[in-house]
Every structure is written in C-alpha cells, then in structure tokens.
Design a protein around this motif. Structure first.
Motif, PDB file in Angstrom:
ATOM      1  N   ALA A 271       0.835  -1.203   0.000  1.00 48.28           N
ATOM      2  CA  ALA A 271       0.000   0.000   0.000  1.00 48.28           C
ATOM      3  C   ALA A 271       0.872   1.256   0.000  1.00 48.28           C
ATOM      4  O   ALA A 271       1.987   1.250   0.518  1.00 48.28           O
ATOM      5  CB  ALA A 271      -0.913   0.002   1.223  1.00 48.28           C
ATOM      6  N   ILE A 272       0.336   2.304  -0.578  1.00 47.82           N
ATOM      7  CA  ILE A 272       0.971   3.621  -0.591  1.00 47.82           C
ATOM      8  C   ILE A 272      -0.113   4.631  -0.234  1.00 47.82           C
ATOM      9  O   ILE A 272      -1.202   4.607  -0.818  1.00 47.82           O
ATOM     10  CB  ILE A 272       1.541   3.970  -1.982  1.00 47.82           C
ATOM     11  CG1 ILE A 272       2.518   2.896  -2.465  1.00 47.82           C
ATOM     12  CG2 ILE A 272       2.192   5.351  -1.964  1.00 47.82           C
ATOM     13  CD1 ILE A 272       2.831   2.981  -3.959  1.00 47.82           C
ATOM     14  N   SER A 273       0.176   5.511   0.697  1.00 53.10           N
ATOM     15  CA  SER A 273      -0.736   6.601   1.051  1.00 53.10           C
ATOM     16  C   SER A 273      -0.095   7.915   0.625  1.00 53.10           C
ATOM     17  O   SER A 273       1.118   8.056   0.692  1.00 53.10           O
ATOM     18  CB  SER A 273      -0.978   6.634   2.560  1.00 53.10           C
ATOM     19  OG  SER A 273      -1.546   5.426   2.988  1.00 53.10           O
ATOM     20  N   PHE A 274      -0.909   8.863   0.205  1.00 60.65           N
ATOM     21  CA  PHE A 274      -0.378  10.170  -0.165  1.00 60.65           C
ATOM     22  C   PHE A 274      -1.310  11.263   0.318  1.00 60.65           C
ATOM     23  O   PHE A 274      -2.512  11.062   0.479  1.00 60.65           O
ATOM     24  CB  PHE A 274      -0.147  10.274  -1.673  1.00 60.65           C
ATOM     25  CG  PHE A 274      -1.398  10.174  -2.502  1.00 60.65           C
ATOM     26  CD1 PHE A 274      -2.121  11.303  -2.844  1.00 60.65           C
ATOM     27  CD2 PHE A 274      -1.852   8.935  -2.931  1.00 60.65           C
ATOM     28  CE1 PHE A 274      -3.271  11.209  -3.603  1.00 60.65           C
ATOM     29  CE2 PHE A 274      -3.004   8.827  -3.698  1.00 60.65           C
ATOM     30  CZ  PHE A 274      -3.715   9.963  -4.031  1.00 60.65           C
ATOM     31  N   GLU A 275      -0.699  12.429   0.548  1.00 54.05           N
ATOM     32  CA  GLU A 275      -1.463  13.602   0.962  1.00 54.05           C
ATOM     33  C   GLU A 275      -0.751  14.846   0.451  1.00 54.05           C
ATOM     34  O   GLU A 275       0.460  15.008   0.651  1.00 54.05           O
ATOM     35  CB  GLU A 275      -1.587  13.663   2.480  1.00 54.05           C
ATOM     36  CG  GLU A 275      -2.419  14.815   2.965  1.00 54.05           C
ATOM     37  CD  GLU A 275      -2.668  14.753   4.468  1.00 54.05           C
ATOM     38  OE1 GLU A 275      -3.516  15.531   4.920  1.00 54.05           O
ATOM     39  OE2 GLU A 275      -2.014  13.973   5.168  1.00 54.05           O
ATOM     40  N   GLN A 276      -1.489  15.712  -0.221  1.00 52.95           N
ATOM     41  CA  GLN A 276      -0.901  16.956  -0.716  1.00 52.95           C
ATOM     42  C   GLN A 276      -0.394  17.783   0.451  1.00 52.95           C
ATOM     43  O   GLN A 276      -1.057  17.923   1.468  1.00 52.95           O
ATOM     44  CB  GLN A 276      -1.939  17.757  -1.499  1.00 52.95           C
ATOM     45  CG  GLN A 276      -1.389  19.102  -1.967  1.00 52.95           C
ATOM     46  CD  GLN A 276      -2.427  19.942  -2.652  1.00 52.95           C
ATOM     47  OE1 GLN A 276      -2.653  19.789  -3.832  1.00 52.95           O
ATOM     48  NE2 GLN A 276      -3.052  20.847  -1.907  1.00 52.95           N
ATOM     49  N   VAL A 277       0.815  18.343   0.284  1.00 51.07           N
ATOM     50  CA  VAL A 277       1.406  19.237   1.269  1.00 51.07           C
ATOM     51  C   VAL A 277       1.182  20.682   0.833  1.00 51.07           C
ATOM     52  O   VAL A 277       0.776  21.530   1.628  1.00 51.07           O
ATOM     53  CB  VAL A 277       2.918  18.937   1.432  1.00 51.07           C
ATOM     54  CG1 VAL A 277       3.572  19.910   2.384  1.00 51.07           C
ATOM     55  CG2 VAL A 277       3.134  17.500   1.877  1.00 51.07           C
ATOM     56  N   THR A 278       1.461  20.968  -0.422  1.00 52.19           N
ATOM     57  CA  THR A 278       1.217  22.290  -1.007  1.00 52.19           C
ATOM     58  C   THR A 278       0.763  22.084  -2.442  1.00 52.19           C
ATOM     59  O   THR A 278       1.029  21.035  -3.043  1.00 52.19           O
ATOM     60  CB  THR A 278       2.495  23.165  -1.033  1.00 52.19           C
ATOM     61  OG1 THR A 278       3.476  22.523  -1.853  1.00 52.19           O
ATOM     62  CG2 THR A 278       3.052  23.405   0.352  1.00 52.19           C
ATOM     63  N   GLY A 279       0.090  23.095  -2.993  1.00 51.39           N
ATOM     64  CA  GLY A 279      -0.236  22.986  -4.401  1.00 51.39           C
ATOM     65  C   GLY A 279      -1.572  23.548  -4.793  1.00 51.39           C
ATOM     66  O   GLY A 279      -2.227  24.253  -4.019  1.00 51.39           O
ATOM     67  N   ASP A 280      -1.970  23.197  -6.007  1.00 45.66           N
ATOM     68  CA  ASP A 280      -3.133  23.792  -6.641  1.00 45.66           C
ATOM     69  C   ASP A 280      -4.464  23.233  -6.154  1.00 45.66           C
ATOM     70  O   ASP A 280      -5.495  23.889  -6.302  1.00 45.66           O
ATOM     71  CB  ASP A 280      -3.047  23.632  -8.161  1.00 45.66           C
ATOM     72  CG  ASP A 280      -1.920  24.464  -8.755  1.00 45.66           C
ATOM     73  OD1 ASP A 280      -1.523  25.469  -8.117  1.00 45.66           O
ATOM     74  OD2 ASP A 280      -1.433  24.123  -9.846  1.00 45.66           O
ATOM     75  N   PHE A 281      -4.475  22.029  -5.625  1.00 48.48           N
ATOM     76  CA  PHE A 281      -5.716  21.499  -5.054  1.00 48.48           C
ATOM     77  C   PHE A 281      -5.940  22.168  -3.699  1.00 48.48           C
ATOM     78  O   PHE A 281      -4.984  22.488  -2.992  1.00 48.48           O
ATOM     79  CB  PHE A 281      -5.607  19.989  -4.795  1.00 48.48           C
ATOM     80  CG  PHE A 281      -5.587  19.137  -6.019  1.00 48.48           C
ATOM     81  CD1 PHE A 281      -6.762  18.731  -6.627  1.00 48.48           C
ATOM     82  CD2 PHE A 281      -4.378  18.698  -6.547  1.00 48.48           C
ATOM     83  CE1 PHE A 281      -6.738  17.921  -7.746  1.00 48.48           C
ATOM     84  CE2 PHE A 281      -4.343  17.879  -7.666  1.00 48.48           C
ATOM     85  CZ  PHE A 281      -5.530  17.493  -8.279  1.00 48.48           C
ATOM     86  N   ALA A 282      -7.199  22.319  -3.315  1.00 51.15           N
ATOM     87  CA  ALA A 282      -7.470  22.716  -1.936  1.00 51.15           C
ATOM     88  C   ALA A 282      -7.141  21.531  -1.034  1.00 51.15           C
ATOM     89  O   ALA A 282      -6.579  21.699   0.045  1.00 51.15           O
ATOM     90  CB  ALA A 282      -8.925  23.135  -1.771  1.00 51.15           C
ATOM     91  N   GLU A 283      -7.486  20.312  -1.510  1.00 46.90           N
ATOM     92  CA  GLU A 283      -7.150  19.080  -0.796  1.00 46.90           C
ATOM     93  C   GLU A 283      -6.981  17.962  -1.814  1.00 46.90           C
ATOM     94  O   GLU A 283      -7.713  17.906  -2.807  1.00 46.90           O
ATOM     95  CB  GLU A 283      -8.252  18.687   0.190  1.00 46.90           C
ATOM     96  CG  GLU A 283      -8.418  19.653   1.348  1.00 46.90           C
ATOM     97  CD  GLU A 283      -9.452  19.170   2.348  1.00 46.90           C
ATOM     98  OE1 GLU A 283      -9.433  17.979   2.699  1.00 46.90           O
ATOM     99  OE2 GLU A 283     -10.275  19.988   2.749  1.00 46.90           O
ATOM    100  N   PHE A 284      -6.048  17.064  -1.537  1.00 50.00           N
ATOM    101  CA  PHE A 284      -5.839  15.896  -2.394  1.00 50.00           C
ATOM    102  C   PHE A 284      -5.119  14.846  -1.561  1.00 50.00           C
ATOM    103  O   PHE A 284      -4.020  15.087  -1.057  1.00 50.00           O
ATOM    104  CB  PHE A 284      -5.006  16.279  -3.624  1.00 50.00           C
ATOM    105  CG  PHE A 284      -4.821  15.171  -4.625  1.00 50.00           C
ATOM    106  CD1 PHE A 284      -5.884  14.378  -5.033  1.00 50.00           C
ATOM    107  CD2 PHE A 284      -3.579  14.933  -5.175  1.00 50.00           C
ATOM    108  CE1 PHE A 284      -5.707  13.368  -5.969  1.00 50.00           C
ATOM    109  CE2 PHE A 284      -3.383  13.935  -6.122  1.00 50.00           C
ATOM    110  CZ  PHE A 284      -4.460  13.155  -6.528  1.00 50.00           C
TER     111      PHE A 284
END
Length: 159
Positions: A76-89
């Motif tokens: 398994a791999i989990s990911f979470e946006q730290v900075t960027g163009d999405f409000a959340e991802f």
C-alpha cells in the motif's frame, strides 16, 4: 468532498512486482503525456517521501507536492498533498492478489477549491484522474483493464 475509486485488474503481474512498479513515481511521465513531471525527493527521517508533480489539466497545469508513505509489507501507498493547486488531495494505492494476477485500487479524495464551479469542474477532474491512472497502470503493468465496481463496494473497500 469529491472522491474517485479506480479498480484495475492485471492478470499477468504478481502483487509484489505491481507494488514495485507503482512505487516508481518518477517513471510516470514516460507512461502518459498528461503527467509532465514528477520529482521524487530523498526519504525523510520518518521514511516518508516528498514528490513534486506537474500534470496537464484542461488548458493548463496543476502542480502540487505530496507526502508519500510507502507500506511494502501491506502493498500500500498513502499520499497527501502538502502544497499545491488542489485545496485538498489525498488517497491510497492498494495492491492485492487476484488469482494469479493483481488487483490495484486507487482511492482518492480531492477538492479543487472552487465551490462555485465544483458542479462543472469536479466531474472533469474525476474523469481526467481516472483516465490518467488507468493509462499509467496500463504502462506499468501491461495487460491491465479497469473493472467497474458498484459505489457501495468501492466506498466500503476504503474503510
């Protein structure tokens, strides 16, 4: 928040090998023109990795950095946006045996952060994400095909 659940079956690739290939984010630009670049930074002390993504979306580019947590023992791999163009991802890659092959599940929640255009942009973003993930998995795993899963089943698979 909008979500996407993508299930892809690869009959000829073993789960551990599928996990190894999917974990190689730096290869993704080779597999689809939609992914412009992925820069993978060295692992942090806690084992997580930051990756910086640039992806074509509509008439422009989406850019973000995400924190990736790799769990090879669970495939398994989990990911979470730290900075960027999405409000959340954020989301997960989940890999498991299916007969002699592999079932890959990509589950993600996203928010483009434009509530007034959400009804228009969210379905476009979901379709683009679905197309890109399936294309990437076809490139990584060869004979791979998306399978349709009823929404109730897809939602319970994430729990």
């Amino acid at each position: 928040m909008p979500s996407v659940s993508i299930h892809v079956l690869s009959p000829a690739v073993a789960p551990a090998e599928a996990y190894r290939r999917i974990s190689d984010f730096a290869r993704y630009p080779e597999l689809t023109r939609t992914v412009e670049s992925v820069v993978v930074l060295p692992p942090a002390a806690d084992g997580t990795v930051l990756s910086e993504w640039t992806v074509h979306f509509r008439n422009g580019l989406l850019k973000w950095s995400e924190r990736d947590s790799f769990h090879p023992e669970q495939l398994a791999i989990s990911f979470e946006q730290v900075t960027g163009d999405f409000a959340e991802f954020s989301g997960d890659w989940l890999i498991e045996a299916d007969g002699e092959g592999t079932l890959v599940r990509f589950l993600a929640d996203f928010d483009l952060g434009i509530p007034t255009l959400a009804a228009i942009l969210d379905p476009v973003a979901e379709a683009a994400l679905r197309t890109n993930i399936v294309t990437i998995l076809e490139g990584l795993l060869g004979d791979a095909q998306e399978i349709v899963v009823e929404p109730e089943t897809a939602d319970s698979a994430r729990s």
